[in-house]
Scaffold this motif. Structure first.
Motif, PDB file in Angstrom:
ATOM      1  N   TYR A   1      -1.315   6.254   8.435  1.00  0.00           N
ATOM      2  CA  TYR A   1       0.715   6.153   8.909  1.00  0.00           C
ATOM      3  C   TYR A   1       0.233   6.020  10.683  1.00  0.00           C
ATOM      4  CZ  TYR A   1       5.046   8.399   9.975  1.00  0.00           C
ATOM      5  OH  TYR A   1       6.232   8.314  10.537  1.00  0.00           O
TER       6      TYR A   1
ATOM      7  N   ILE B   1     -10.024   3.824   2.402  1.00  0.00           N
ATOM      8  CA  ILE B   1      -8.972   4.926   1.334  1.00  0.00           C
ATOM      9  C   ILE B   1      -9.589   5.441   0.182  1.00  0.00           C
ATOM     10  CG2 ILE B   1      -6.860   3.484   2.813  1.00  0.00           C
ATOM     11  CD1 ILE B   1      -6.975   2.146  -0.560  1.00  0.00           C
TER      12      ILE B   1
ATOM     13  N   ILE C   1       5.566   9.977   0.457  1.00  0.00           N
ATOM     14  CA  ILE C   1       5.251   8.889   0.312  1.00  0.00           C
ATOM     15  C   ILE C   1       5.299   7.250   1.376  1.00  0.00           C
ATOM     16  CG2 ILE C   1       3.802   6.781  -1.802  1.00  0.00           C
ATOM     17  CD1 ILE C   1       4.638   8.375  -3.421  1.00  0.00           C
TER      18      ILE C   1
ATOM     19  N   VAL D   1      -0.257  10.424  -6.047  1.00  0.00           N
ATOM     20  CA  VAL D   1      -0.326   9.490  -4.420  1.00  0.00           C
ATOM     21  C   VAL D   1       0.893  10.761  -2.984  1.00  0.00           C
ATOM     22  CG1 VAL D   1       0.413   7.737  -2.410  1.00  0.00           C
ATOM     23  CG2 VAL D   1      -0.726   7.394  -4.775  1.00  0.00           C
TER      24      VAL D   1
ATOM     25  N   HIS E   1       0.658   5.116   0.785  1.00  0.00           N
ATOM     26  CA  HIS E   1      -0.566   6.326   1.045  1.00  0.00           C
ATOM     27  C   HIS E   1       0.122   7.384   1.828  1.00  0.00           C
ATOM     28  CE1 HIS E   1       1.209   6.315   5.265  1.00  0.00           C
ATOM     29  NE2 HIS E   1       0.677   4.612   4.773  1.00  0.00           N
TER      30      HIS E   1
ATOM     31  N   ASP F   1      -9.010  -1.702   6.282  1.00  0.00           N
ATOM     32  CA  ASP F   1      -8.227  -0.409   6.184  1.00  0.00           C
ATOM     33  C   ASP F   1      -8.640  -0.109   4.612  1.00  0.00           C
ATOM     34  OD1 ASP F   1      -7.612   0.265   8.662  1.00  0.00           O
ATOM     35  OD2 ASP F   1      -5.947  -0.885   8.563  1.00  0.00           O
TER      36      ASP F   1
ATOM     37  N   HIS G   1      -1.155  11.094   5.889  1.00  0.00           N
ATOM     38  CA  HIS G   1      -2.188   9.716   5.554  1.00  0.00           C
ATOM     39  C   HIS G   1      -2.980   9.307   6.782  1.00  0.00           C
ATOM     40  CE1 HIS G   1      -5.613   6.659   4.540  1.00  0.00           C
ATOM     41  NE2 HIS G   1      -5.757   7.578   3.889  1.00  0.00           N
TER      42      HIS G   1
ATOM     43  N   LEU H   1       0.974  -0.981   0.116  1.00  0.00           N
ATOM     44  CA  LEU H   1      -0.041   0.388   0.338  1.00  0.00           C
ATOM     45  C   LEU H   1       0.529   1.027  -0.275  1.00  0.00           C
ATOM     46  CD1 LEU H   1      -2.986   1.701   0.438  1.00  0.00           C
ATOM     47  CD2 LEU H   1      -2.573   1.327   2.931  1.00  0.00           C
TER      48      LEU H   1
ATOM     49  N   GLY I   1      -4.741  10.639  -2.847  1.00  0.00           N
ATOM     50  CA  GLY I   1      -5.188   9.233  -2.263  1.00  0.00           C
ATOM     51  C   GLY I   1      -4.431   7.856  -2.704  1.00  0.00           C
ATOM     52  N   CYS I   2      -4.570   6.973  -2.544  1.00  0.00           N
ATOM     53  CA  CYS I   2      -3.429   5.344  -2.041  1.00  0.00           C
ATOM     54  C   CYS I   2      -4.024   4.725  -3.416  1.00  0.00           C
ATOM     55  CB  CYS I   2      -3.610   4.954  -0.462  1.00  0.00           C
ATOM     56  SG  CYS I   2      -4.418   6.165   0.438  1.00  0.00           S
ATOM     57  N   THR I   3      -2.790   4.164  -2.961  1.00  0.00           N
ATOM     58  CA  THR I   3      -2.800   3.061  -4.097  1.00  0.00           C
ATOM     59  C   THR I   3      -2.436   1.668  -3.871  1.00  0.00           C
ATOM     60  OG1 THR I   3      -2.702   2.905  -6.347  1.00  0.00           O
ATOM     61  CG2 THR I   3      -0.456   3.459  -5.664  1.00  0.00           C
TER      62      THR I   3
END
Length: 308
Positions: A176, A189, A258, A234, A169, A185, A173, A167, A239-241
């Motif tokens: 973290y 997101i 990141i 990111v 993020h 989770d 975030h 992940l 956002g997240c990926t």
């Protein structure tokens, strides 16, 4: 009629331009145009309709090109068969790879491959899965490194390794503060995805149990063309990926804003990388050698699959 003429008409069909086709075939445009005109006269048909602004293929031309393509492929197969008999570990080996793998895997492999097999010349191309499978069928490449195995009786796959997803993020975030990432989770997101056509997008959606692309969030309609673009978004806090494990060796890990986290509680969150090739490909020894070099130089962030 000869193979040279067939290669000329195939080059024109692919480029739709006599000048570019001549450059591809390393001849002058008048030479190429003259040979194609002689072929048309010999056959008594028009293969290409020419204007000042375009080159179009006639209906009979389409049929002729189908047979021409097969004839050139069979001639190439004969040539490869002869070369394989002499030395399967010499000459060009044309490998395709998906864009979410090639930039991170190939730098690990190129030097060791050259050192182990100095006569083998790797010719690398980078395209999405659908394009690579098509090029395999057209004999334009010898094998492809893919994260999805096509269901095709003409193709065979040699598994190389399982690559876990991590992940990614933004550093500020809320995740973290968590020691480990749980499946729940991923439900909360703002998920960023690559454009349709990239198998990575479909795999990430499957891991996150999504039947369709996210519709919430400012970037729900994002269609990033590359993983690098996605990671920059990111880092900018959009956002997240999920990223494949090999990418965490990239330069974006330093001062990018990141955080990359392993998904240790989600062992199913991985993709399998395989070397896919035609069952009829004669130089299996070259493919086996390439596959073993890949296995031997993988980092410990992925899980090797031993050769069967």
């Amino acid at each position: 009629m000869n193979l040279r003429d067939l290669k000329y008409i195939l080059a024109v069909a692919e480029t739709r331009h006599f000048g570019r086709a001549a450059d591809r075939c390393f001849v002058s445009q008048p030479t190429l145009s003259g040979q194609i005109k002689k072929l048309e006269d010999e056959l008594g048909v028009v293969i290409f309709e020419r204007t000042n602004r375009s080159v179009e293929i006639t209906a009979v031309g389409e049929s002729i090109l189908t047979h021409a393509r097969l004839a050139v492929e069979q001639a190439d197969a004969i040539d490869q068969l002869a070369r394989a008999h002499q030395d399967p570990l010499a000459g060009p080996l044309r490998i395709g790879a998906i864009p979410t793998l090639s930039p991170y895997l190939m730098p690990l492999v190129l030097v060791p491959l050259k050192r182990a097999y100095p006569k083998l010349r790797l010719v690398l191309s980078e395209e999405i899965t659908e394009s690579l499978v098509g090029r395999l069928h057209r004999h334009e490449i010898d094998a492809a490194l893919l994260a999805t195995t096509p269901e095709d009786a003409d193709l065979e796959a040699q598994p190389l390794f399982d690559e876990p997803f991590w992940l990614a993020h933004p550093s500020n975030h809320p995740l973290y503060e968590k020691d480990e990432i749980e499946a729940s989770d991923l439900d909360s997101i703002d998920l960023l995805l690559l454009a349709d056509g990239h198998c990575l997008a479909a795999q990430v959606m499957q891991i996150c149990h999504l039947d369709e692309r996210p519709t919430r969030g400012e970037m729900a309609d994002l269609r990033a063309a590359s993983l690098e673009t996605l990671l920059q978004l990111v880092g900018a806090g959009f956002g997240c990926t999920l990223v494949p494990a090999l990418t965490i060796r990239g330069g974006w890990m330093t001062d990018s804003g990141i955080i990359a986290r392993p998904l240790t509680l989600l062992p199913q969150a991985h993709r399998r990388i395989s070397l896919v090739y035609r069952r009829s490909f004669p130089r299996r020894a070259a493919l086996d050698a390439f596959a073993q070099v890949v296995r031997d130089h993988l980092p410990n962030t992925v899980r090797r699959i031993a050769a069967s």
